[in-house]
Write a protein that holds these residues in place. Structure first.
Motif, PDB file in Angstrom:
ATOM      1  N   TYR A  66       1.090  -0.835   0.039  1.00 48.77           N
ATOM      2  CA  TYR A  66      -0.164  -0.402   0.363  1.00 48.77           C
ATOM      3  C   TYR A  66       0.980   1.343   0.126  1.00 48.77           C
ATOM      4  CZ  TYR A  66      -3.668   3.578   1.924  1.00 48.77           C
ATOM      5  OH  TYR A  66      -4.073   4.893   1.215  1.00 48.77           O
ATOM      6  N   SER A  90      -4.178   9.482   3.176  1.00 46.74           N
ATOM      7  CA  SER A  90      -4.344   8.787   1.681  1.00 46.74           C
ATOM      8  C   SER A  90      -4.702   6.448   3.487  1.00 46.74           C
ATOM      9  CB  SER A  90      -3.377   8.075   1.340  1.00 46.74           C
ATOM     10  OG  SER A  90      -4.318   8.670   0.006  1.00 46.74           O
ATOM     11  N   CYS A  91      -3.426   7.267   4.272  1.00 52.19           N
ATOM     12  CA  CYS A  91      -3.416   5.688   5.383  1.00 52.19           C
ATOM     13  C   CYS A  91      -3.956   6.210   6.411  1.00 52.19           C
ATOM     14  CB  CYS A  91      -1.264   6.697   5.587  1.00 52.19           C
ATOM     15  SG  CYS A  91      -0.190   6.053   4.693  1.00 52.19           S
ATOM     16  N   TRP A  95      -7.864   7.494   5.796  1.00 51.16           N
ATOM     17  CA  TRP A  95      -8.559   6.742   5.600  1.00 51.16           C
ATOM     18  C   TRP A  95      -8.306   4.962   5.356  1.00 51.16           C
ATOM     19  CZ3 TRP A  95     -13.479   7.618   4.973  1.00 51.16           C
ATOM     20  CH2 TRP A  95     -14.104   7.135   3.595  1.00 51.16           C
ATOM     21  N   ALA A  96      -7.443   5.084   4.976  1.00 55.08           N
ATOM     22  CA  ALA A  96      -7.878   3.345   4.756  1.00 55.08           C
ATOM     23  C   ALA A  96      -7.011   2.564   6.260  1.00 55.08           C
ATOM     24  CB  ALA A  96      -6.029   3.087   3.813  1.00 55.08           C
ATOM     25  N   GLY A 127     -10.724   0.870   7.191  1.00 57.21           N
ATOM     26  CA  GLY A 127     -10.678  -0.558   7.451  1.00 57.21           C
ATOM     27  C   GLY A 127     -11.355  -1.408   8.785  1.00 57.21           C
ATOM     28  N   CYS A 165      -8.976  -4.334   2.580  1.00 56.91           N
ATOM     29  CA  CYS A 165      -8.633  -2.563   2.241  1.00 56.91           C
ATOM     30  C   CYS A 165      -7.862  -2.127   1.663  1.00 56.91           C
ATOM     31  CB  CYS A 165      -8.576  -1.941   3.712  1.00 56.91           C
ATOM     32  SG  CYS A 165      -9.033  -0.427   3.432  1.00 56.91           S
ATOM     33  N   LEU A 166      -6.414  -2.609   1.550  1.00 58.40           N
ATOM     34  CA  LEU A 166      -5.369  -1.653   1.193  1.00 58.40           C
ATOM     35  C   LEU A 166      -5.213  -2.320  -0.335  1.00 58.40           C
ATOM     36  CD1 LEU A 166      -2.914  -2.469   4.657  1.00 58.40           C
ATOM     37  CD2 LEU A 166      -3.467  -0.392   3.681  1.00 58.40           C
ATOM     38  N   PHE A 216      -7.413  -0.950  -2.873  1.00 52.12           N
ATOM     39  CA  PHE A 216      -7.268   0.861  -3.042  1.00 52.12           C
ATOM     40  C   PHE A 216      -6.326   0.932  -4.293  1.00 52.12           C
ATOM     41  CE2 PHE A 216      -8.036   2.430   0.928  1.00 52.12           C
ATOM     42  CZ  PHE A 216      -9.094   3.465   1.148  1.00 52.12           C
ATOM     43  N   SER A 224     -12.622   0.881  -7.208  1.00 56.09           N
ATOM     44  CA  SER A 224     -11.879   0.208  -5.377  1.00 56.09           C
ATOM     45  C   SER A 224     -13.275  -0.328  -4.782  1.00 56.09           C
ATOM     46  CB  SER A 224     -11.002   1.391  -5.330  1.00 56.09           C
ATOM     47  OG  SER A 224     -10.189   1.904  -5.736  1.00 56.09           O
TER      48      SER A 224
END
Length: 187
Positions: free
Chosen positions: A40, A86-87, A89-90, A94, A117-118, A121, A142
């Motif tokens: 990711y 982005s991190c 949000w993931a 998740g 999840c990762l 994206f 996605s």
């Protein structure tokens, strides 16, 4: 060399997720979380770089000097903002989807949910930097991949996997609307 696969694991996963997502989740859906995170981070760094570059070239980066030119630090701030955002949000997505999936009868672990999840994206990170249509198409792609991943790693039916993915998003959207209504100035 004939018959020797020289494709990197990163490229192989990207290709498999984009072309054969069910097989990819069956092959990689139970990757150790550390490997999924490394994957990711690689794909999100490419996305952040290409998005910052596209923003700089098109003049759409949010930090403008007022002269139509972006100060050099704006691109760096934009890059790191995309990377960190982005991190975050993931991670949020998740955790939220894992809780929803378990409530709906899922049997997968938090690590498997986060891996799904990762990996989901990938389309967003590969094509989302393309101005206008890239992000819209990639978001839908996605989201569909996330449903497939949750269905596979949580052993849920497709309708339950859809609910597991949509419920946290609906909750967040509802909270944002309530915050906007509550915090909006009264005219």
């Amino acid at each position: 060399m004939r018959g020797h696969n020289t494709t990197s694991p990163f490229i192989s996963i990207v290709k498999e997720i984009l072309v054969s997502p069910v097989g990819a989740y069956r092959d990689h859906g139970r990757l150790p979380i550390a490997e999924a995170l490394v994957y990711y981070l690689q794909v999100v760094m490419i996305y952040a770089f290409l998005t910052a570059l596209a923003g700089m070239l098109t003049g759409t980066i949010l930090f403008s000097s007022g002269t139509g030119q972006n100060p050099p630090f704006a691109v760096v701030i934009y890059f790191f903002g995309l990377l960190l955002g982005s991190c975050a949000w993931a991670l949020f997505l998740g955790i939220g989807v894992h809780l929803a999936a378990r409530a709906l009868g899922g049997s997968g672990t938090a690590s498997e949910t986060m891996t799904a999840c990762l990996l989901s994206f990938t389309p967003l990170m590969v094509t989302g930097w393309i101005p206008l249509a890239g992000s819209f198409i990639a978001d839908i792609w996605s989201l569909a991949l996330f449903v497939i991943g949750i269905r596979e790693v949580q052993a849920l039916s497709t309708p339950r996997a859809v609910l597991a993915v949509v419920l946290p998003l609906a909750l967040l959207f509802s909270l944002l609307i309530l915050a906007f209504v509550y915090l909006a100035p009264v005219a």
